[in-house]
Each structure stands twice: as structure tokens, then as C-alpha cells.
Design a protein around this motif. Structure first.
Motif, PDB file in Angstrom:
ATOM      1  N   LEU A 224       0.838  -1.199   0.000  1.00  0.00           N
ATOM      2  CA  LEU A 224       0.000   0.000   0.000  1.00  0.00           C
ATOM      3  C   LEU A 224       0.871   1.247   0.000  1.00  0.00           C
ATOM      4  CD1 LEU A 224      -2.889  -0.812   2.509  1.00  0.00           C
ATOM      5  CD2 LEU A 224      -3.029  -0.627   0.028  1.00  0.00           C
ATOM      6  N   GLY A 225       1.990   1.177   0.733  1.00  0.00           N
ATOM      7  CA  GLY A 225       2.919   2.310   0.776  1.00  0.00           C
ATOM      8  C   GLY A 225       3.479   2.642  -0.593  1.00  0.00           C
ATOM      9  N   THR A 226       3.815   1.601  -1.380  1.00  0.00           N
ATOM     10  CA  THR A 226       4.330   1.857  -2.738  1.00  0.00           C
ATOM     11  C   THR A 226       3.241   2.473  -3.610  1.00  0.00           C
ATOM     12  OG1 THR A 226       3.759  -0.354  -3.585  1.00  0.00           O
ATOM     13  CG2 THR A 226       5.935  -0.084  -2.569  1.00  0.00           C
ATOM     14  N   GLN A 227       1.990   2.046  -3.402  1.00  0.00           N
ATOM     15  CA  GLN A 227       0.884   2.613  -4.177  1.00  0.00           C
ATOM     16  C   GLN A 227       0.676   4.086  -3.818  1.00  0.00           C
ATOM     17  OE1 GLN A 227      -0.677   0.789  -6.639  1.00  0.00           O
ATOM     18  NE2 GLN A 227       0.951  -0.635  -6.088  1.00  0.00           N
ATOM     19  N   VAL A 228       0.774   4.394  -2.517  1.00  0.00           N
ATOM     20  CA  VAL A 228       0.649   5.786  -2.083  1.00  0.00           C
ATOM     21  C   VAL A 228       1.749   6.628  -2.712  1.00  0.00           C
ATOM     22  CG1 VAL A 228       0.821   7.349  -0.098  1.00  0.00           C
ATOM     23  CG2 VAL A 228      -0.520   5.242   0.082  1.00  0.00           C
ATOM     24  N   ARG A 229       2.981   6.086  -2.725  1.00  0.00           N
ATOM     25  CA  ARG A 229       4.107   6.821  -3.297  1.00  0.00           C
ATOM     26  C   ARG A 229       3.904   7.042  -4.792  1.00  0.00           C
ATOM     27  NH1 ARG A 229       7.379  10.801  -2.428  1.00  0.00           N
ATOM     28  NH2 ARG A 229       8.793  10.924  -4.198  1.00  0.00           N
ATOM     29  N   GLU A 230       3.374   6.031  -5.490  1.00  0.00           N
ATOM     30  CA  GLU A 230       3.122   6.181  -6.919  1.00  0.00           C
ATOM     31  C   GLU A 230       2.066   7.259  -7.176  1.00  0.00           C
ATOM     32  OE1 GLU A 230       2.080   2.308  -8.280  1.00  0.00           O
ATOM     33  OE2 GLU A 230       4.074   1.472  -7.868  1.00  0.00           O
ATOM     34  N   GLU A 231       1.040   7.303  -6.309  1.00  0.00           N
ATOM     35  CA  GLU A 231       0.003   8.325  -6.451  1.00  0.00           C
ATOM     36  C   GLU A 231       0.583   9.720  -6.222  1.00  0.00           C
ATOM     37  OE1 GLU A 231      -3.245   8.263  -7.355  1.00  0.00           O
ATOM     38  OE2 GLU A 231      -2.851   6.189  -7.944  1.00  0.00           O
ATOM     39  N   ILE A 232       1.487   9.834  -5.229  1.00  0.00           N
ATOM     40  CA  ILE A 232       2.119  11.125  -4.955  1.00  0.00           C
ATOM     41  C   ILE A 232       2.962  11.562  -6.148  1.00  0.00           C
ATOM     42  CG2 ILE A 232       3.895  12.261  -3.545  1.00  0.00           C
ATOM     43  CD1 ILE A 232       2.839  10.742  -1.136  1.00  0.00           C
ATOM     44  N   ASP A 233       3.700  10.615  -6.740  1.00  0.00           N
ATOM     45  CA  ASP A 233       4.491  10.939  -7.937  1.00  0.00           C
ATOM     46  C   ASP A 233       3.589  11.438  -9.052  1.00  0.00           C
ATOM     47  OD1 ASP A 233       6.773  10.163  -6.642  1.00  0.00           O
ATOM     48  OD2 ASP A 233       6.887   8.184  -7.579  1.00  0.00           O
ATOM     49  N   HIS A 234       2.444  10.775  -9.228  1.00  0.00           N
ATOM     50  CA  HIS A 234       1.491  11.155 -10.281  1.00  0.00           C
ATOM     51  C   HIS A 234       0.937  12.550 -10.023  1.00  0.00           C
ATOM     52  CE1 HIS A 234      -1.580  10.696 -13.371  1.00  0.00           C
ATOM     53  NE2 HIS A 234      -2.492  11.065 -12.469  1.00  0.00           N
TER      54      HIS A 234
END
Length: 337
Positions: A224-234
């Protein structure tokens, strides 16, 4: 069977090196250095990368963009062959993947350092494998060491795909998953050979179930943390600043944050139950790691995501994952009268 002290030490050192690769990979991500080396395993076609763009041909961007296009096409064919046609087409049609960045010595050497750690960890895994095959040919050791070596080779190859696809988000998540599996296998090897890890700790079925549940949730949390980070990058690429993150991150961030507090409550309960038991110090370490992990998470959420704090957040998450996995290996249930 008794194993040599050096063999045990080499396995512990290899585990540390694998953790260092994860840390280095996180630092690469937060500094935006993932494309510092446009090719793999070499960096700009050299084993030791240049320090200035003058050492590169004038058309280096075109050269590496064309090489990337060939790798993307091959990867797309692999995805198609395993039934992922939609994903393959999405990657093939994403022209941003072929964009080549300007040479940046700092980013190049940051990524190069990450690869050096990977090289050292890989050699550690290879050394353990050869040592086992030559001296300790026990079935469990051979299977575990072989699987770890094969996964590490696959992880290295997949690292080249991550580079070739210009850090497509889901490939980074898969990369982390493989790293955690490799850590788990290395921990299991240590469990089999290290005297300090071979003594079982008797606990109730309820306590063991609680530890295992927390381990599963922590594993899920990291993804979930990696998904959150990907969303922040987006969101960052879309020009949305920190003030707009909370309303745009959605359910993934809410679940990630809420699950963290759930794990804290459960580990606090475990810590309270085991606080007087010297045998359960591993639970005390898990409590300490989670406290630091949550502190770094709070800093990430309320401040300007300092790079080193983000790296620490991943580091302590990985350490907590490792401690909980070791606990699931060592804890054994006992019948309660």
C-alpha cells in the motif's frame, strides 16, 4: 549439524547487504536518480560511468532511446505471451517511456552506487549457494539457496526492465515484492544454520495467531505504501502540491494510514503481554521498530516529505517485516491447560 562460524557470519552479512540494496533503491527513488543510468548492467556503456557529458557521444540520447525501444518491445512480447496484452499495449504506446533525460553526474553516480550494493549482495548470495553445494548439501539448504539465487538473478533482470520502461509504477512494486521474498529466503537460511535462531519459543495459539496476523498486515502495508508513493508521484507530475494530496490520494492512503494504527495497537498489546519475558525480546524489537516507523510516517504526512525520512520509513518497514518473519519462524504453539 554444526555449521562454521564464518558460514553463519557470511549469511548475516549477506542479509545486511540485501537490506542496503533496498535502502539504496529507496534513495535512488526519492532523488529521482532511477534513470541516472539509461542502460543495464553497464552505465552509459561503461562499467565505471562518466562524470561529465563531454565523455559521451553527442547523440547519446538517441542511442539509448533506441535501445530502450527494443527492450520495451521484447518486454511487451513477454507480457503478451503470459496473457497481459492490455498492459503490453499500454507500455508500447507510452511514448514518454522513450524520453531520455539529460546527463546528470549526481543522479548517475547515485544509481551506480545502488548497482554496486546490488553487485555485493548478489555475490553474497552466490557465495552462500556455492558454500552449501560444496560443503553442506542438506536438502532444505540446497533448495532455499538455489531458489534465492534464481530469484536474485531474475530480480537483476527485472531491474533492467524497470530501467527500460522508464520506471513504470507497477514494475517498481513488483521489484519491491521480489526484494521482500529474497529477504525472507535469506532469513530462513539463517534460521536453519544460526544457533541463535534455532531455539524455539513456546507461546499460546492466540499469541502466535496475533503475530502472524500482524506479519500479514505489515506485508500488505508495504505494498500500500508503494501505491501511495506512486500516487504522490502522479500528483506531483500533474502539478498538485502537498496541500491537495489528502483530498486526491483517496482510499489507498486512508487504508494505509488506518492499518498502521491497527498494527500499532496490536503490537502494543503483544508488547504488554510479553514485557516481562526475556524469551520474547523479538516482540520488544518489533514494537520499537514500529514506533520509529510510525514516527517517520507522521513526519512524511505532515511535513514536506524529507528524503532521508522517506528512506528511513522504508528501512524500518523492511526491518519490522524481517523481525516479524523471524518471529513466525521461532514461535511455536503450546497446549494451554
Amino acid at each position: 549439524m554444526k555449521y562454521s562460524k564464518w558460514f553463519v557470519r557470511v549469511n548475516w552479512i549477506t542479509l545486511v547487504l540485501i537490506f542496503l540494496v533496498v535502502i539504496a533503491g529507496s534513495f535512488v527513488r526519492i532523488t529521482g536518480s532511477g534513470m541516472g543510468c539509461p542502460d543495464w548492467p553497464k552505465c552509459f556503456g561503461q562499467w565505471v560511468p562518466p562524470t561529465d557529458s563531454s565523455a559521451l557521444p553527442s547523440d547519446y540520447k538517441l542511442i539509448y532511446s533506441e535501445k530502450r525501444a527494443k527492450k520495451v518491445e521484447k518486454f511487451g512480447n513477454i507480457l503478451t505471451s503470459i496473457g497481459m496484452e492490455e498492459t503490453a499495449e499500454k507500455i508500447r504506446n507510452d511514448k514518454s517511456i522513450l524520453y531520455e533525460q539529460d546527463f546528470n553526474a549526481r543522479k548517475t553516480w547515485t544509481e551506480y552506487a545502488n548497482r554496486l550494493f546490488g553487485f555485493l549482495a548478489g555475490n553474497g548470495v552466490l557465495l552462500v549457494f556455492l558454500w552449501i553445494m560444496l560443503k553442506y548439501r542438506k536438502r532444505k539448504l540446497v533448495i532455499t539457496a538455489t531458489l534465492n539465487l534464481v530469484l536474485l538473478v531474475f530480480q537483476a533482470w527485472f531491474g533492467s526492465i524497470v530501467v527500460a520502461t522508464n520506471l513504470v509504477p507497477w514494475t517498481i512494486t513488483v521489484h519491491l515484492f521480489l526484494a521482500l521474498v529474497i529477504i525472507g529466503l535469506q532469513l530462513y537460511l539463517i534460521r536453519l544454520i544460526a544457533p541463535s535462531q534455532q531455539r524455539n519459543i513456546k507461546v499460546s495459539k492466540q499469541f502466535y495467531a496475533l503475530v502472524f496476523f500482524i506479519f500479514v498486515v505489515t506485508f500488505f502495508q508495504m505494498f500500500l505504501g508503494t501505491q501511495v508513493r506512486e500516487e504522490i508521484d502522479h500528483l506531483t507530475k500533474a502539478g498538485i502540491g502537498r496541500e491537495g494530496w489528502s483530498e486526491n490520494l483517496g482510499m489507498i492512503f486512508f487504508i494505509h494510514r488506518s492499518s498502521s494504527w491497527l498494527v500499532l495497537i496490536l503490537i502494543t498489546v503483544m508488547f504488554w503481554i510479553s514485557r516481562k519475558s526475556k524469551d520474547l525480546r523479538i516482540i520488544h524489537w518489533a514494537f520499537a521498530m514500529l514506533a520509529i516507523e510510525l514516527l517517520s510516517g507522521v513526519i512524511l504526512n505532515h511535513f514536506n516529505v524529507p528524503g532521508l525520512v522517506q528512506t528511513a520509513h522504508l528501512l524500518f518497514a523492511c526491518v519490522l517485516f524481517g523481525i516479524l518473519m523471524m518471529a513466525t519462524f521461532r514461535l511455536k504453539t503450546k497446549e494451554i491447560a
